[in-house]
Motif scaffolding. Sequence first.
Motif, PDB file in Angstrom:
ATOM      1  N   VAL A  30      22.204  38.122  10.306  1.00 52.16           N
ATOM      2  CA  VAL A  30      21.612  39.125   9.420  1.00 52.16           C
ATOM      3  C   VAL A  30      22.047  38.842   7.997  1.00 52.16           C
ATOM      4  CG1 VAL A  30      21.488  40.984  11.133  1.00 52.16           C
ATOM      5  CG2 VAL A  30      23.547  40.721   9.761  1.00 52.16           C
ATOM      6  N   ASP A  31      21.286  39.357   7.073  1.00 54.78           N
ATOM      7  CA  ASP A  31      21.646  39.297   5.659  1.00 54.78           C
ATOM      8  C   ASP A  31      22.612  40.458   5.420  1.00 54.78           C
ATOM      9  OD1 ASP A  31      21.778  39.718   2.887  1.00 54.78           O
ATOM     10  OD2 ASP A  31      19.745  38.960   2.578  1.00 54.78           O
ATOM     11  N   ILE A  32      23.880  40.154   5.219  1.00 53.47           N
ATOM     12  CA  ILE A  32      24.919  41.170   5.092  1.00 53.47           C
ATOM     13  C   ILE A  32      24.650  42.103   3.912  1.00 53.47           C
ATOM     14  CG2 ILE A  32      27.390  41.563   4.681  1.00 53.47           C
ATOM     15  CD1 ILE A  32      26.795  40.567   7.504  1.00 53.47           C
ATOM     16  N   ASP A  33      24.257  41.547   2.760  1.00 59.94           N
ATOM     17  CA  ASP A  33      23.983  42.389   1.589  1.00 59.94           C
ATOM     18  C   ASP A  33      22.828  43.344   1.860  1.00 59.94           C
ATOM     19  OD1 ASP A  33      26.041  41.300   0.075  1.00 59.94           O
ATOM     20  OD2 ASP A  33      24.756  39.744  -0.795  1.00 59.94           O
ATOM     21  N   ASP A  34      21.775  42.830   2.472  1.00 58.43           N
ATOM     22  CA  ASP A  34      20.626  43.663   2.807  1.00 58.43           C
ATOM     23  C   ASP A  34      21.029  44.753   3.808  1.00 58.43           C
ATOM     24  OD1 ASP A  34      17.811  44.274   2.674  1.00 58.43           O
ATOM     25  OD2 ASP A  34      17.667  43.458   4.714  1.00 58.43           O
ATOM     26  N   THR A  35      21.855  44.394   4.769  1.00 59.14           N
ATOM     27  CA  THR A  35      22.309  45.357   5.772  1.00 59.14           C
ATOM     28  C   THR A  35      23.152  46.449   5.123  1.00 59.14           C
ATOM     29  OG1 THR A  35      22.262  43.633   7.461  1.00 59.14           O
ATOM     30  CG2 THR A  35      23.527  45.606   7.975  1.00 59.14           C
ATOM     31  N   ARG A  36      23.998  46.083   4.180  1.00 59.42           N
ATOM     32  CA  ARG A  36      24.815  47.075   3.447  1.00 59.42           C
ATOM     33  C   ARG A  36      23.925  48.041   2.667  1.00 59.42           C
ATOM     34  NH1 ARG A  36      28.902  42.662   1.920  1.00 59.42           N
ATOM     35  NH2 ARG A  36      30.546  43.004   3.453  1.00 59.42           N
ATOM     36  N   LYS A  37      22.883  47.509   2.012  1.00 63.21           N
ATOM     37  CA  LYS A  37      21.957  48.354   1.244  1.00 63.21           C
ATOM     38  C   LYS A  37      21.224  49.317   2.172  1.00 63.21           C
ATOM     39  CE  LYS A  37      21.218  44.917  -2.356  1.00 63.21           C
ATOM     40  NZ  LYS A  37      20.313  43.879  -2.862  1.00 63.21           N
ATOM     41  N   LYS A  38      20.775  48.798   3.302  1.00 61.63           N
ATOM     42  CA  LYS A  38      20.071  49.649   4.267  1.00 61.63           C
ATOM     43  C   LYS A  38      21.005  50.740   4.791  1.00 61.63           C
ATOM     44  CE  LYS A  38      17.285  49.484   8.444  1.00 61.63           C
ATOM     45  NZ  LYS A  38      16.644  48.664   9.464  1.00 61.63           N
ATOM     46  N   LEU A  39      22.246  50.371   5.069  1.00 67.42           N
ATOM     47  CA  LEU A  39      23.227  51.342   5.554  1.00 67.42           C
ATOM     48  C   LEU A  39      23.463  52.424   4.503  1.00 67.42           C
ATOM     49  CD1 LEU A  39      25.269  52.304   7.658  1.00 67.42           C
ATOM     50  CD2 LEU A  39      26.926  50.712   6.660  1.00 67.42           C
ATOM     51  N   ALA A  40      23.580  52.036   3.255  1.00 67.08           N
ATOM     52  CA  ALA A  40      23.780  53.015   2.180  1.00 67.08           C
ATOM     53  C   ALA A  40      22.600  53.979   2.091  1.00 67.08           C
ATOM     54  CB  ALA A  40      23.988  52.301   0.850  1.00 67.08           C
TER      55      ALA A  40
END
Length: 130
Positions: free
Chosen positions: A94-104
């Motif tokens: 997964v794209d970690i940065d994208d996953t962090r943004k989605k989580l936020a």
Amino acid sequence: MFTASKLRLTAFGMVLTLLTACATPQKQCIAQETAEYRALSAQVKELEETLERGYALHRQTVPYTDARICRVEGKEPFLCPRTRFHTIETPVSVDIDDTRKKLARLKAQQSKLAPAAAAARAACIRAYPE
């Protein structure tokens, strides 16, 4: 086309429907009124686990057949097939940065829904005391 996330939410909804069929009126009310919040919370939890691991898990239910001995009165025992299922989990990058943004985004949504879910739960408890 359904994504894995949408399929999990759909499955979650079906399981929830089956479980609430046997629940008390209070529990049915709470389940119905907080369904969106709980589904969102499940997504948040899954994304948090993905970030902890560093990868997502793709879950696939796979059928397999095994044989068992069947007996019919007055007849010889015989082998009969039975279809069963097991789940295979495969790591997916997964794209970690994208996953962090989605989580936020989901956490922000979750915090907006939390007061309404708490109020609905309280209303269900008042309406259907046990």
